[in-house]
Design a protein around this motif. Structure first.
Motif, PDB file in Angstrom:
ATOM      1  N   MET A 136      10.421   4.755   2.316  1.00 50.82           N
ATOM      2  CA  MET A 136      11.199   5.980   2.461  1.00 50.82           C
ATOM      3  C   MET A 136      12.618   5.685   2.942  1.00 50.82           C
ATOM      4  SD  MET A 136       9.401   8.535   1.478  1.00 50.82           S
ATOM      5  CE  MET A 136      10.276   9.941   2.194  1.00 50.82           C
ATOM      6  N   ILE A 137      12.800   4.555   3.617  1.00 53.13           N
ATOM      7  CA  ILE A 137      14.118   4.186   4.153  1.00 53.13           C
ATOM      8  C   ILE A 137      14.865   3.281   3.195  1.00 53.13           C
ATOM      9  CG2 ILE A 137      15.318   3.065   6.068  1.00 53.13           C
ATOM     10  CD1 ILE A 137      12.880   3.775   7.832  1.00 53.13           C
ATOM     11  N   SER A 197       3.234   6.788   0.247  1.00 53.45           N
ATOM     12  CA  SER A 197       3.080   7.305   1.600  1.00 53.45           C
ATOM     13  C   SER A 197       4.435   7.523   2.267  1.00 53.45           C
ATOM     14  CB  SER A 197       2.252   6.325   2.450  1.00 53.45           C
ATOM     15  OG  SER A 197       0.962   6.166   1.905  1.00 53.45           O
ATOM     16  N   ASP A 198       4.515   8.586   3.053  1.00 56.53           N
ATOM     17  CA  ASP A 198       5.748   8.920   3.770  1.00 56.53           C
ATOM     18  C   ASP A 198       5.740   8.416   5.206  1.00 56.53           C
ATOM     19  OD1 ASP A 198       6.517  10.239   1.484  1.00 56.53           O
ATOM     20  OD2 ASP A 198       5.880  12.211   2.201  1.00 56.53           O
ATOM     21  N   GLU A 224      -3.421  12.597  -1.586  1.00 51.27           N
ATOM     22  CA  GLU A 224      -3.127  11.506  -2.518  1.00 51.27           C
ATOM     23  C   GLU A 224      -4.211  11.353  -3.580  1.00 51.27           C
ATOM     24  OE1 GLU A 224      -2.630   8.180   0.082  1.00 51.27           O
ATOM     25  OE2 GLU A 224      -0.848   9.020   1.040  1.00 51.27           O
ATOM     26  N   GLY A 225      -5.223  12.199  -3.530  1.00 53.99           N
ATOM     27  CA  GLY A 225      -6.288  12.146  -4.522  1.00 53.99           C
ATOM     28  C   GLY A 225      -7.227  10.976  -4.353  1.00 53.99           C
ATOM     29  N   ASP A 268       0.821  -1.215   0.000  1.00 57.38           N
ATOM     30  CA  ASP A 268       0.000   0.000   0.000  1.00 57.38           C
ATOM     31  C   ASP A 268       0.851   1.259   0.000  1.00 57.38           C
ATOM     32  OD1 ASP A 268      -2.488  -1.088  -0.100  1.00 57.38           O
ATOM     33  OD2 ASP A 268      -3.024  -0.705   1.988  1.00 57.38           O
ATOM     34  N   ASP A 269       1.868   1.267   0.840  1.00 56.04           N
ATOM     35  CA  ASP A 269       2.685   2.472   0.970  1.00 56.04           C
ATOM     36  C   ASP A 269       3.423   2.790  -0.323  1.00 56.04           C
ATOM     37  OD1 ASP A 269       1.888   2.927   3.561  1.00 56.04           O
ATOM     38  OD2 ASP A 269       3.603   1.915   4.476  1.00 56.04           O
TER      39      ASP A 269
END
Length: 338
Positions: A115-116, A104-105, A247-248, A98-99
């Motif tokens: 993000m990592i 997603s942050d 995110e719309g 999902d992320d």
């Protein structure tokens, strides 16, 4: 699409899942041990990334439901622990995927794995966890439990694709949106609840009752999340307030406000959702329009409706502490927005 539950209860009421936590504590300790064991790998990045998400504060509501549902029908073996762990791995894999899809942050108040470590690692580790989940299902040796959970995995993936189809599409109907969240969110709640009575060899009526409970709880859970995205706090959500808007995502509050709005208001929604004009000022205006058209209140009312269906599904079952604990889960889910 997830929100982290504050397991101490809502500020607006006494509802909590303390009873569920207490009843499942011993078995959940074994689930947690199995999670750590099965997330292990000689490939260093796999346990590192998996443990980042697994240890990041989620309360494991779905596996607790699996444990309680098995206990409700007198199950005394070990297989409910394996199935509960499988459920949690399926959920964790879904979050990783999902992320990436949602870009997603934040997840549960921390940087997302993508993000990592990046998108590729997140997707591949999610696949690894799904593989481990299916290995545990096979170990259980119940074809019916395997069928329920494997079907759920397929339905969840379909839900992800369905969501892509309605993304930024303001012509999405309420019925279409409910089909998306029934697949994307409710399917795993339903499977988590049903496999307990299956391995306890409960009757088909009892299995159907838990399946219906899980489905309708999942629908209520997601609708509450939709409402909270426009009215919660980042510390409670585990993500930024308004992330769905930025995110719309076309969620039920937006669908209702768009359909009830004036032509000028619909033009605003098109600009914000379809053309990505979704800065803080636009978010503030969106929240005002949602309030004007009772979109949040009506979304919560829809959640209450599904919560009552979940309650009615359990009602005919023999009274037990586990049944009362599952009633508590329904109340707690709704109370997050009270």
């Amino acid at each position: 699409m997830g929100v982290v539950l504050n397991m101490e209860g809502s500020k607006g009421g006494p509802a909590s899942v303390d009873r569920l936590v207490g009843l499942t504590r011993s078995d959940m300790a074994r689930v947690n041990e199995l999670i750590l064991s099965k997330a292990g790998s000689d490939v260093e990045l796999i346990p590192e990334l998996a443990k980042h998400l697994i240890s990041s504060g989620g309360k494991r509501l779905r596996p607790m439901i699996t444990i309680a549902a098995a206990q409700m029908f007198g199950y005394e073996g070990e297989n409910h622990v394996k199935l509960a762990t499988s459920v949690e791995f399926m959920h964790t894999a879904t979050l990783l995927h999902d992320d990436v899809v949602d870009e997603s942050d934040l997840r549960r108040g921390r940087k997302t794995a993508r993000m990592i470590w990046g998108n590729q690692a997140s997707v591949l580790v999610g696949d690894f966890l799904l593989g481990q989940a299916f290995r545990m299902m096979v170990d259980v040796g119940s074809l019916e439990a395997l069928d329920i959970l494997s079907t759920a995995a397929s339905v969840i993936a379909e839900g992800e694709v369905m969501q892509l189809g309605v993304s930024k599409n303001l012509e999405t109907t309420e019925d279409e949106y409910l089909q998306v969240i029934k697949a994307k969110t409710a399917a795993l709640f339903s499977a988590a609840a049903e496999v307990g009575p299956v391995i306890a060899q409960a009757s088909r009526n009892d299995r159907a009752a838990l399946r219906s409970f899980g489905t309708n709880l999942g629908l209520a859970f997601q609708l509450v999340d939709d409402a909270l995205d426009y009215g919660g706090k980042a510390s409670e959500l585990g993500k930024n307030v308004g992330d769905d808007f930025r995110e719309g995502k076309v969620t039920l509050p937006v669908i209702l406000a768009y359909r009830r709005g004036t032509s000028e208001e619909r033009a605003f929604w098109k600009s914000a959702i379809e053309e990505n004009n979704c800065d803080d000022a636009a978010l503030e205006k969106a929240i005002g329009l949602l309030a004007r058209h009772n979109a949040i209140a009506d979304t919560i009312n829809r959640a209450r409706h599904f919560g009552e269906i979940a309650r009615d599904a359990l009602a005919p079952l023999e009274d037990s502490e586990q049944k009362d604990a599952l009633f508590d889960v329904i109340d707690f889910c709704i109370s997050r927005v009270v």
